[in-house]
Design a protein around this motif. Structure first.
Motif, mmCIF file in Angstrom:
data_model
loop_
_atom_site.group_PDB
_atom_site.id
_atom_site.type_symbol
_atom_site.label_atom_id
_atom_site.label_comp_id
_atom_site.label_asym_id
_atom_site.label_seq_id
_atom_site.Cartn_x
_atom_site.Cartn_y
_atom_site.Cartn_z
ATOM 1 N N UNK A 113 0.827 -1.206 0.000
ATOM 2 C CA UNK A 113 0.000 0.000 0.000
ATOM 3 C C UNK A 113 0.866 1.263 0.000
ATOM 4 N N UNK A 114 1.926 1.242 0.800
ATOM 5 C CA UNK A 114 2.797 2.411 0.888
ATOM 6 C C UNK A 114 3.555 2.629 -0.421
ATOM 7 N N UNK A 115 4.074 1.561 -1.003
ATOM 8 C CA UNK A 115 4.811 1.688 -2.261
ATOM 9 C C UNK A 115 3.879 2.147 -3.388
ATOM 10 N N UNK A 116 2.676 1.601 -3.435
ATOM 11 C CA UNK A 116 1.723 2.004 -4.469
ATOM 12 C C UNK A 116 1.373 3.477 -4.333
ATOM 13 N N UNK A 117 1.066 3.908 -3.115
ATOM 14 C CA UNK A 117 0.731 5.311 -2.909
ATOM 15 C C UNK A 117 1.899 6.227 -3.209
ATOM 16 N N UNK A 118 3.091 5.838 -2.766
ATOM 17 C CA UNK A 118 4.274 6.661 -3.028
ATOM 18 C C UNK A 118 4.578 6.720 -4.515
#
Length: 260
Positions: A113-118
């Protein structure tokens, strides 16, 4: 605090290990603290996330919640994994197998989730011309450093604990991390860790050093008070109707005649 395994404790500490795992972390922590004090005293008007929502909101609408939700979960996982000794979790009935299984899968979801959002936020900044032109020097430092830290962390987890044989970082990296804060550094505890974990730790230290000089300072100004703030009551001020005067001209509320 859990004891360091005997081979690590007996290993000799080189000058490079002292530099990387003692000097660099303490320098970064000092810059983190002093930098925040300086930033607050000298640049309170710049203490903001510098939102660009008015320039583009479609990518931001999905990228920002994904990144922040994933970041909160990752931070919570790091607090438990690094700051809480394994003897404490076992004391409350959480076995080591249960902890690692939960940490791996919950951390993987949070990391994705963090990598996708970033990734969406970085692509938005690169592909939207108005936002790209408004990117300052601190953003040019922050986004690559933050991306490297996140990618190294999720790659280390995937390589060693998802697809690999498994690695117990709580007996090495966590021991080194806690030793820094109790002023008993143990560089030998992380010197034997896999390279990906070492690189992740180093980039995290550099990220903390850069923190006070970037938009990350807005983390300390989260509007938590809005959750408990009472409602604001707005009342419409009624305009009194104008009454005609004796001569047929309308009078204002104060009684004076209005000129036509």
């Amino acid at each position: 605090m859990s004891a360091v395994p005997t081979p690590l404790a007996a290993a000799s500490t080189s000058g490079a290990d002292l530099l990387l795992w003692v000097a660099v972390p303490y320098i970064c922590l000092a810059v983190f603290v002093v930098g925040h004090v300086w930033r607050y005293r000298q640049d309170q008007f710049g203490w903001t996330s510098r939102t660009s929502q008015l320039l583009e909101h479609r990518w931001l609408r999905f990228g920002s919640p994904l990144f922040h939700l994933g970041a909160f979960m990752v931070i919570a996982g790091h607090v438990v994994g690094l700051a809480v000794p394994d003897t404490w979790t076992e004391a409350v009935g959480i076995t080591e197998h249960t902890y690692h299984t939960t940490a791996v899968w919950a951390g993987s979801v949070a990391g994705v989730a963090m990598v996708t959002g970033l990734g969406m936020l970085c692509a938005r900044r690169l592909l939207t011309r108005s936002i790209r032109l408004g990117t300052d020097r601190s953003d040019k430092l922050l986004f690559p450093l933050l991306s490297a830290t996140v990618l190294l962390g999720i790659t280390a987890t995937a390589a060693h604990n998802v697809f690999g044989p498994g690695y117990d970082y709580r007996s090495t990296v966590s021991v080194w991390f806690r030793g820094l804060f109790v002023l008993q550094p143990q560089p030998e505890a992380i010197a034997g860790a896999p390279l990906l974990f070492q690189l992740h730790a180093l980039t995290a230290c550099l990220l903390f050093a850069a923190w006070p000089f970037t938009r990350l300072v807005h983390v300390w100004s989260a509007p938590i008070g809005y959750l408990a703030r009472p409602y604001l009551v707005y009342r419409r001020r009624a305009t009194p109707a104008s009454a005609p005067s004796a001569g047929g001209r309308p009078r204002s509320a104060s009684g004076s005649q209005r000129t036509v």
